[in-house]
Write a protein that holds these residues in place. Structure first.
Motif, PDB file in Angstrom:
ATOM      1  N   MET A 169       5.322  -3.109  -6.918  1.00 12.43           N
ATOM      2  CA  MET A 169       5.433  -2.106  -4.886  1.00 12.43           C
ATOM      3  C   MET A 169       5.858  -1.185  -5.484  1.00 12.43           C
ATOM      4  O   MET A 169       6.604  -0.535  -5.740  1.00 12.43           O
ATOM      5  CB  MET A 169       6.210  -2.589  -4.781  1.00 12.43           C
ATOM      6  N   CYS A 170       5.144  -0.427  -4.345  1.00 12.32           N
ATOM      7  CA  CYS A 170       5.914   1.202  -4.416  1.00 12.32           C
ATOM      8  C   CYS A 170       6.688   1.874  -3.454  1.00 12.32           C
ATOM      9  O   CYS A 170       7.123   0.464  -2.615  1.00 12.32           O
ATOM     10  CB  CYS A 170       4.496   2.323  -4.820  1.00 12.32           C
ATOM     11  N   MET A 171       7.821   2.499  -3.431  1.00 21.20           N
ATOM     12  CA  MET A 171       8.203   2.925  -2.385  1.00 21.20           C
ATOM     13  C   MET A 171       7.561   3.982  -1.460  1.00 21.20           C
ATOM     14  O   MET A 171       8.184   4.384  -0.103  1.00 21.20           O
ATOM     15  CB  MET A 171       9.839   3.732  -3.120  1.00 21.20           C
ATOM     16  N   SER A 172       6.443   4.584  -2.484  1.00 20.77           N
ATOM     17  CA  SER A 172       5.569   5.419  -1.503  1.00 20.77           C
ATOM     18  C   SER A 172       4.568   5.102  -0.605  1.00 20.77           C
ATOM     19  O   SER A 172       4.344   3.783  -1.160  1.00 20.77           O
ATOM     20  CB  SER A 172       5.034   7.333  -1.752  1.00 20.77           C
ATOM     21  N   CYS A 177       1.851   9.612  -3.867  1.00 19.62           N
ATOM     22  CA  CYS A 177       2.939   9.382  -4.192  1.00 19.62           C
ATOM     23  C   CYS A 177       2.770   9.976  -5.806  1.00 19.62           C
ATOM     24  O   CYS A 177       1.751   9.986  -6.407  1.00 19.62           O
ATOM     25  CB  CYS A 177       3.847   8.269  -5.344  1.00 19.62           C
ATOM     26  N   SER A 180       5.530  10.461 -10.177  1.00 22.54           N
ATOM     27  CA  SER A 180       5.068  10.438 -11.564  1.00 22.54           C
ATOM     28  C   SER A 180       4.090  11.498 -12.528  1.00 22.54           C
ATOM     29  O   SER A 180       4.732  11.797 -13.195  1.00 22.54           O
ATOM     30  CB  SER A 180       3.905   8.657 -12.369  1.00 22.54           C
ATOM     31  N   CYS A 193       0.440   5.765 -13.443  1.00 25.49           N
ATOM     32  CA  CYS A 193       1.667   5.706 -12.513  1.00 25.49           C
ATOM     33  C   CYS A 193       2.860   5.222 -13.951  1.00 25.49           C
ATOM     34  O   CYS A 193       2.002   4.108 -14.710  1.00 25.49           O
ATOM     35  CB  CYS A 193       1.994   4.842 -11.568  1.00 25.49           C
ATOM     36  N   ARG A 198      11.450   3.533 -10.473  1.00 24.37           N
ATOM     37  CA  ARG A 198      12.437   2.885 -11.442  1.00 24.37           C
ATOM     38  C   ARG A 198      12.931   3.195 -12.784  1.00 24.37           C
ATOM     39  O   ARG A 198      14.174   1.792 -13.246  1.00 24.37           O
ATOM     40  CB  ARG A 198      11.503   1.627 -12.674  1.00 24.37           C
TER      41      ARG A 198
HETATM   42  S1  SF4 Z   1       6.590   6.474  -8.690  1.00 30.36           S
HETATM   43 FE1  SF4 Z   1       4.470   4.936  -9.216  1.00 30.36          FE
HETATM   44  S2  SF4 Z   1       5.099   3.490  -8.833  1.00 30.36           S
HETATM   45 FE2  SF4 Z   1       6.722   4.614  -8.365  1.00 30.36          FE
HETATM   46  S3  SF4 Z   1       6.787   4.682  -6.371  1.00 30.36           S
HETATM   47 FE3  SF4 Z   1       5.099   6.001  -6.865  1.00 30.36          FE
HETATM   48  S4  SF4 Z   1       3.216   5.155  -7.235  1.00 30.36           S
HETATM   49 FE4  SF4 Z   1       4.662   3.444  -6.497  1.00 30.36          FE
END
Ligand code: SF4
Length: 404
Positions: A169-172, A177, A180, A193, A198
């Motif tokens: 799952m994404c936090m965005s 997002c 990355s 990504c 994480r």
């Molecule tokens: S870094 Fe990647 S997995 Fe994490 S919130 Fe952003 S898009 Fe989603």
């Protein structure tokens, strides 16, 4: 009961074949040139054409992801690639924005268009809007509840709806997002990504750089960025009742082993659900299987809770109880043995399992041998070895053992 499509990520040709072997109805792939940058989870056009043939031979479908946010400078290359893509015979193209949609309509008018989750489709009117634009399927935003999905399916019944049922799952919001891309120039919006949300972070006050504060979770505070992984295997009757037509697994960059286990497990659960109908019962061993692949703890995400924020994981590390140790290259029915390409490291006597599409078999590794029949005490990554096996193993079947 209408049979839903089990849709599996395939980062390369090997993973595509693994997905087909273990029961995928369809796969989705990244295509070199259409993500507009080379990446580890993209296929060459030649591999894609081969993969499409393999998939169609098994009555499975292949969807090509072209869901980057295209810039002016990318359009020229897209115009070259789109006709080549159409010639491979892919069953649909996944896009996120109207520019690529327009190019597809002009250059490959017969190719069905699927709208990516990155388009953030969250309501009935949006679905109707995209339907008017000739979109055949919509990958709904991950942030929707099953109730909302059910409302959309009831209001726009002739639109195919694809939803995520498993994976990171994404936090965005729906992968929009830039973290990355900022951290190591791997853009989430180009399907690449590196999941820096994480990673472990420390908070530093600028005048005290040597006194960092680790951001973590305890009973009172949340670990801010690291979401648990989505897993709806225990809730498939409710997922099916939502009216969604395609159940999607996340993870184009995951390993062949991950693809094998997750595909096989959801295949078994979905088949049981369709066949047993009202008598269907969730089997705990399915969840047990899903803990044997890389995960960050499981959550039902937004499926049941209005306004739910992603659950985070206090443990910074991935959880994985098993790892792949080999892949079957050939089966010799006369000598009742299989040729295996070793992945990682294998020692004679290791407790290894062979994953067949409908069975798991213990393998006696004390008998592993080289091509001349010499018994081996150990084998390393990329070595080819023989292992005895009474029952035929299909090419591409995966062997695994507990993480040592
Ligand atoms: S870094 Fe990647 S997995 Fe994490 S919130 Fe952003 S898009 Fe989603």
């Amino acid at each position: 009961m209408k049979k839903p499509e089990l849709l599996i990520p395939a980062g390369n040709l090997e993973k595509l074949r693994t997905a087909l072997l273990y029961g995928a109805d369809a796969v989705y792939v990244g295509v070199e040139g259409l993500s507009l940058r080379a990446g580890s989870s993209e296929m060459s056009m030649a591999d894609l054409a081969t993969g499409v043939k393999d998939a169609h031979a098994k009555s499975a479908k292949v969807y090509a992801a072209a869901n980057t946010f295209t810039r002016n400078a990318d359009l020229k290359q897209a115009k070259i690639i789109i006709p080549e893509l159409a010639a491979t015979g892919v069953d649909a193209v996944i896009v996120s924005e109207p520019g690529m949609m327009k190019l597809l309509r002009t250059l490959a008018s017969n190719l069905p268009i699927h709208l990516s989750t990155q388009a953030n489709t969250t309501n009935i009117e949006s679905v109707r809007f995209w339907q008017e634009q000739d979109v055949k399927r919509i990958v709904l935003a991950r942030e929707l509840t099953l109730k909302e999905i059910g409302e959309i399916a009831a209001a726009v019944p002739d639109m195919e709806l694809e939803i995520f049922i498993h994976g990171a799952m994404c936090m965005s919001y729906s992968g929009r997002c830039y973290l990355s891309a900022f951290r190591n120039r791997r853009s989430a919006n180009e399907g690449d990504c590196s999941q820096p949300c994480r990673w472990e972070y420390k908070l530093c006050e600028s005048t005290r750089p040597n006194d960092p504060f680790l951001l973590e979770e305890d009973d009172r505070y949340s670990y801010l960025l690291s979401s648990k992984d989505l897993c709806l295997i225990e809730h498939l009757p409710a997922v099916l009742a939502s009216g969604a037509t395609s159940f999607k697994i996340e993870g184009r960059m995951k390993s062949s082993y991950y693809v094998a286990v997750v595909t096989r497990t959801y295949r078994q659960a979905l088949d049981a659900l369709i066949q047993q109908k009202g008598h269907y019962k969730f089997q705990p061993e399915w969840m047990d299987e899903l803990t044997k692949v890389s995960n960050r703890g499981y959550t039902t995400g937004f499926a049941f809770a209005e306004e739910k924020i992603n659950e985070t994981n206090p443990d910074i590390k991935y959880i994985q109880t098993h790892e792949p140790v080999g892949i079957v290259l050939q089966y010799d029915s006369a000598k009742k043995r299989m040729l295996v390409a070793v992945r990682n490291h294998l020692t004679a006597g290791d407790d290894v399992e062979l994953l067949l599409p409908d069975d798991t078999i213990k393998i006696d590794t004390r008998m592993m041998a080289d091509a001349k029949g010499n018994t081996l005490r150990e084998a390393n990554n990329d070595n080819q070895i023989y292992l005895p096996l009474e029952k035929e193993a299909p090419v591409g079947a995966i062997l695994r053992q507990k993480v040592k």
